[in-house]
Design a protein around this motif. Structure first.
Motif, mmCIF file in Angstrom:
data_model
loop_
_atom_site.group_PDB
_atom_site.id
_atom_site.type_symbol
_atom_site.label_atom_id
_atom_site.label_comp_id
_atom_site.label_asym_id
_atom_site.label_seq_id
_atom_site.Cartn_x
_atom_site.Cartn_y
_atom_site.Cartn_z
ATOM 1 N N GLY A 1 -13.146 -17.584 0.834
ATOM 2 C CA GLY A 1 -11.865 -16.893 0.930
ATOM 3 C C GLY A 1 -10.917 -17.478 1.976
ATOM 4 N N LEU A 2 -9.824 -16.756 2.173
ATOM 5 C CA LEU A 2 -8.772 -17.157 3.106
ATOM 6 C C LEU A 2 -9.345 -17.454 4.485
ATOM 7 C CD1 LEU A 2 -6.214 -14.364 2.133
ATOM 8 C CD2 LEU A 2 -5.895 -16.824 1.751
ATOM 9 N N THR A 3 -8.882 -18.497 5.079
ATOM 10 C CA THR A 3 -9.239 -18.979 6.445
ATOM 11 C C THR A 3 -10.577 -19.717 6.497
ATOM 12 O OG1 THR A 3 -10.407 -17.021 7.321
ATOM 13 C CG2 THR A 3 -8.011 -17.025 7.542
ATOM 14 N N CYS A 4 -11.304 -19.755 5.382
ATOM 15 C CA CYS A 4 -12.632 -20.396 5.428
ATOM 16 C C CYS A 4 -12.536 -21.905 5.214
ATOM 17 C CB CYS A 4 -13.528 -19.819 4.329
ATOM 18 S SG CYS A 4 -13.982 -18.102 4.613
ATOM 19 N N ASN B 1 -18.382 -21.508 6.413
ATOM 20 C CA ASN B 1 -18.563 -20.043 6.563
ATOM 21 C C ASN B 1 -19.716 -19.523 5.717
ATOM 22 O OD1 ASN B 1 -15.625 -20.811 6.881
ATOM 23 N ND2 ASN B 1 -15.620 -18.788 7.847
ATOM 24 N N LYS C 1 -23.315 -17.897 7.060
ATOM 25 C CA LYS C 1 -23.299 -16.432 7.171
ATOM 26 C C LYS C 1 -23.893 -15.670 5.982
ATOM 27 C CE LYS C 1 -19.173 -16.003 10.084
ATOM 28 N NZ LYS C 1 -17.811 -15.431 10.143
ATOM 29 N N TRP D 1 -2.083 -17.945 8.073
ATOM 30 C CA TRP D 1 -3.482 -18.016 7.646
ATOM 31 C C TRP D 1 -3.656 -17.676 6.170
ATOM 32 C CZ3 TRP D 1 -5.653 -13.506 5.794
ATOM 33 C CH2 TRP D 1 -5.023 -12.310 6.134
ATOM 34 N N HIS E 1 -15.663 -15.274 -3.083
ATOM 35 C CA HIS E 1 -15.319 -14.088 -2.299
ATOM 36 C C HIS E 1 -13.808 -14.013 -2.087
ATOM 37 C CE1 HIS E 1 -14.991 -12.346 2.024
ATOM 38 N NE2 HIS E 1 -15.104 -11.327 1.186
ATOM 39 N N SER E 2 -13.229 -12.840 -2.376
ATOM 40 C CA SER E 2 -11.826 -12.560 -2.052
ATOM 41 C C SER E 2 -10.918 -13.578 -2.755
ATOM 42 C CB SER E 2 -11.665 -12.550 -0.530
ATOM 43 O OG SER E 2 -10.482 -11.903 -0.179
ATOM 44 N N MET E 3 -10.150 -14.398 -2.023
ATOM 45 C CA MET E 3 -9.388 -15.455 -2.694
ATOM 46 C C MET E 3 -10.309 -16.299 -3.581
ATOM 47 S SD MET E 3 -7.345 -18.654 -0.940
ATOM 48 C CE MET E 3 -8.810 -19.429 -0.241
ATOM 49 N N ILE F 1 -9.495 -10.916 -5.133
ATOM 50 C CA ILE F 1 -8.068 -10.547 -5.208
ATOM 51 C C ILE F 1 -7.780 -10.502 -6.714
ATOM 52 C CG2 ILE F 1 -5.714 -11.231 -4.604
ATOM 53 C CD1 ILE F 1 -6.947 -12.877 -2.274
ATOM 54 N N TRP G 1 -0.715 -10.751 -0.798
ATOM 55 C CA TRP G 1 -1.247 -12.117 -0.638
ATOM 56 C C TRP G 1 -0.853 -12.993 -1.825
ATOM 57 C CZ3 TRP G 1 -6.948 -10.512 0.828
ATOM 58 C CH2 TRP G 1 -7.037 -10.332 2.208
ATOM 59 N N PHE H 1 -9.111 -4.461 3.148
ATOM 60 C CA PHE H 1 -8.138 -5.122 2.271
ATOM 61 C C PHE H 1 -8.024 -4.393 0.920
ATOM 62 C CE2 PHE H 1 -9.521 -8.909 4.902
ATOM 63 C CZ PHE H 1 -8.376 -8.906 5.697
ATOM 64 N N HIS I 1 -15.404 -5.991 4.019
ATOM 65 C CA HIS I 1 -15.024 -7.265 3.369
ATOM 66 C C HIS I 1 -15.789 -8.452 3.946
ATOM 67 C CE1 HIS I 1 -12.047 -9.222 0.731
ATOM 68 N NE2 HIS I 1 -11.878 -10.160 1.644
ATOM 69 N N TYR J 1 -18.847 -11.002 5.758
ATOM 70 C CA TYR J 1 -20.051 -11.698 5.298
ATOM 71 C C TYR J 1 -21.312 -10.854 5.490
ATOM 72 C CZ TYR J 1 -18.276 -16.069 3.474
ATOM 73 O OH TYR J 1 -17.676 -17.007 2.655
HETATM 74 N N1 LIG Z 1 -7.496 -13.673 9.731
HETATM 75 C C1 LIG Z 1 -7.429 -12.532 8.906
HETATM 76 C C2 LIG Z 1 -8.726 -12.247 8.215
HETATM 77 C C3 LIG Z 1 -9.149 -13.337 7.294
HETATM 78 C C4 LIG Z 1 -10.382 -12.949 6.507
HETATM 79 O O1 LIG Z 1 -10.904 -11.861 6.589
HETATM 80 N N2 LIG Z 1 -10.847 -13.881 5.702
HETATM 81 C C5 LIG Z 1 -11.985 -13.587 4.847
HETATM 82 C C6 LIG Z 1 -11.581 -13.815 3.432
HETATM 83 S S1 LIG Z 1 -10.196 -12.784 3.040
HETATM 84 C C7 LIG Z 1 -9.715 -13.215 1.451
HETATM 85 O O2 LIG Z 1 -9.721 -14.264 0.960
HETATM 86 C C8 LIG Z 1 -13.147 -14.475 5.243
HETATM 87 O O3 LIG Z 1 -13.995 -14.787 4.454
HETATM 88 N N3 LIG Z 1 -13.188 -14.827 6.537
HETATM 89 C C9 LIG Z 1 -14.173 -15.762 7.063
HETATM 90 C C10 LIG Z 1 -15.381 -15.156 7.708
HETATM 91 O O4 LIG Z 1 -16.254 -15.952 8.112
HETATM 92 O O5 LIG Z 1 -15.494 -13.922 7.797
HETATM 93 C C11 LIG Z 1 -7.030 -11.319 9.708
HETATM 94 O O6 LIG Z 1 -6.922 -11.486 10.886
HETATM 95 O O7 LIG Z 1 -6.841 -10.254 9.097
#
Ligand SMILES: N[C@@H](CCC(=O)N[C@@H](CSC=O)C(=O)NCC(=O)O)C(=O)O
Length: 283
Positions: free
Chosen positions: A54-57, A61, A65, A98, A149-151, A176, A184, A230, A262, A264
């Motif tokens: 997902g987002l930011t990964c 990750n 995890k 992000w 996951h998510s995105m 999503i 998003w 989310f 949401h 891991y």
């Molecule tokens: N930076 C964001 C939170 C970002 C977040 O929660 N990312 C999730 C996926 S969300 C949808 O795609 C994720 O997998 N994060 C990586 C992890 O290792 O947990 C905020 O501050 O809200």
């Protein structure tokens, strides 16, 4: 043949968790992917499950995890996890937020300048990466499944829905589910396709695509934690996907998981079930 370069290798549950880099033709940049090879891969060809984060990964990750290696070893599955976007391509604004640009490729093929030159994660995941994996590792080439996951959960759904028959099964954690209707998705699709191309957006939204699917039988196997922030913010909209599937008579299972969020921690709690689900379709 694409040259792949080993970055790291760690023994894990009898197998090897590795990370490689390679030059992607599709994305026109250096990309990394993680691959878990169970011990059985030393002697036989195995099916592959692709995981989209997902987002930011990035590619790390999930492997650090989710705890997937134990189950992949037990089931005899290779698990591949790519990065979530092109990296270091120097597009203006790519690192500004992000939820767009770096770490947020949404597994689509962008059509809008300047993103269209590099942001082709859909083609990368469904074509180039599959070739790289099949050409370099002991896989059964026509036996692959996809999850995320998510995105990446939504990415997995559209990869399967837009490529009938390519994957034996698809599953998603907290996807999503209807990106054309959540903040998003509106931001990402507005940037990657343009505000003026709203008809094109529908070709990349799972809740729109189920109606037009024409291929071998496929079920959408979806998981959702009830305490996911989310979900409460209206980013995930799983009921829209369930409703679209009902209208299209498309098989869909939504497992609501009471009390899970949401993170891991939630994914780790159910990854074994998902890998067992894919193993049943791949064996
Ligand atoms: N930076 C964001 C939170 C970002 C977040 O929660 N990312 C999730 C996926 S969300 C949808 O795609 C994720 O997998 N994060 C990586 C992890 O290792 O947990 C905020 O501050 O809200």
């Amino acid at each position: 043949m694409t040259v792949i370069t080993l970055i790291s290798s760690n023994k894990c549950f009898g197998g090897l968790q590795k990370i490689y880099s390679h030059k992607s033709k599709e994305l026109d940049c250096e990309m990394k992917f993680a691959i878990f090879l169970p011990a059985a891969a030393a002697d036989e060809k195995l099916p592959v499950v692709y995981w989209l984060s997902g987002l930011t990964c990035n590619e790390t990750n999930f492997i650090q995890k989710a705890g997937a290696q134990r189950y992949a070893s037990e089931q005899g599955l290779i698990v591949v996890c790519p990065d979530t976007s092109p990296r270091g391509v120097n597009l203006p604004g790519e690192d500004d937020s992000w939820d767009f640009g770096s770490g947020a490729g949404f597994y689509v093929d962008a059509t809008k300048d300047p993103w269209s030159k590099h942001y082709k994660m859909f083609s990368y995941v469904t074509q180039e990466l599959i070739d790289v994996i099949n050409n370099n590792f002991p896989t059964v080439p026509d036996k692959q499944s996809i999850m995320g996951h998510s995105m990446g959960g939504h990415g997995a759904l559209i990869c399967a829905l837009k490529n009938p028959g390519l994957y034996k099964s698809v599953s998603a954690f907290a996807p999503i589910s209807n990106p054309t209707k959540c903040p998003w998705g509106l931001k990402a699709f507005g940037g990657y396709f343009g505000e003026e191309s709203k008809d094109e957006w529908k070709n990349w939204d799972a809740s729109e695509l189920v109606a037009g699917y024409n291929g071998p039988p496929l079920e959408l196997y979806v998981d959702q934690g009830s305490e996911d922030s989310f979900l409460k913010d209206g980013q995930l909209l799983p009921n829209n996907l369930v409703e679209a599937c009902k209208v299209a008579q498309f098989p869909c299972v939504l497992n609501m998981r009471e009390g899970y969020d949401h993170s891991y921690f939630y994914i780790a709690s159910f990854i074994g079930e998902h890998l067992a689900y894919h193993a049943r379709h791949l064996k």
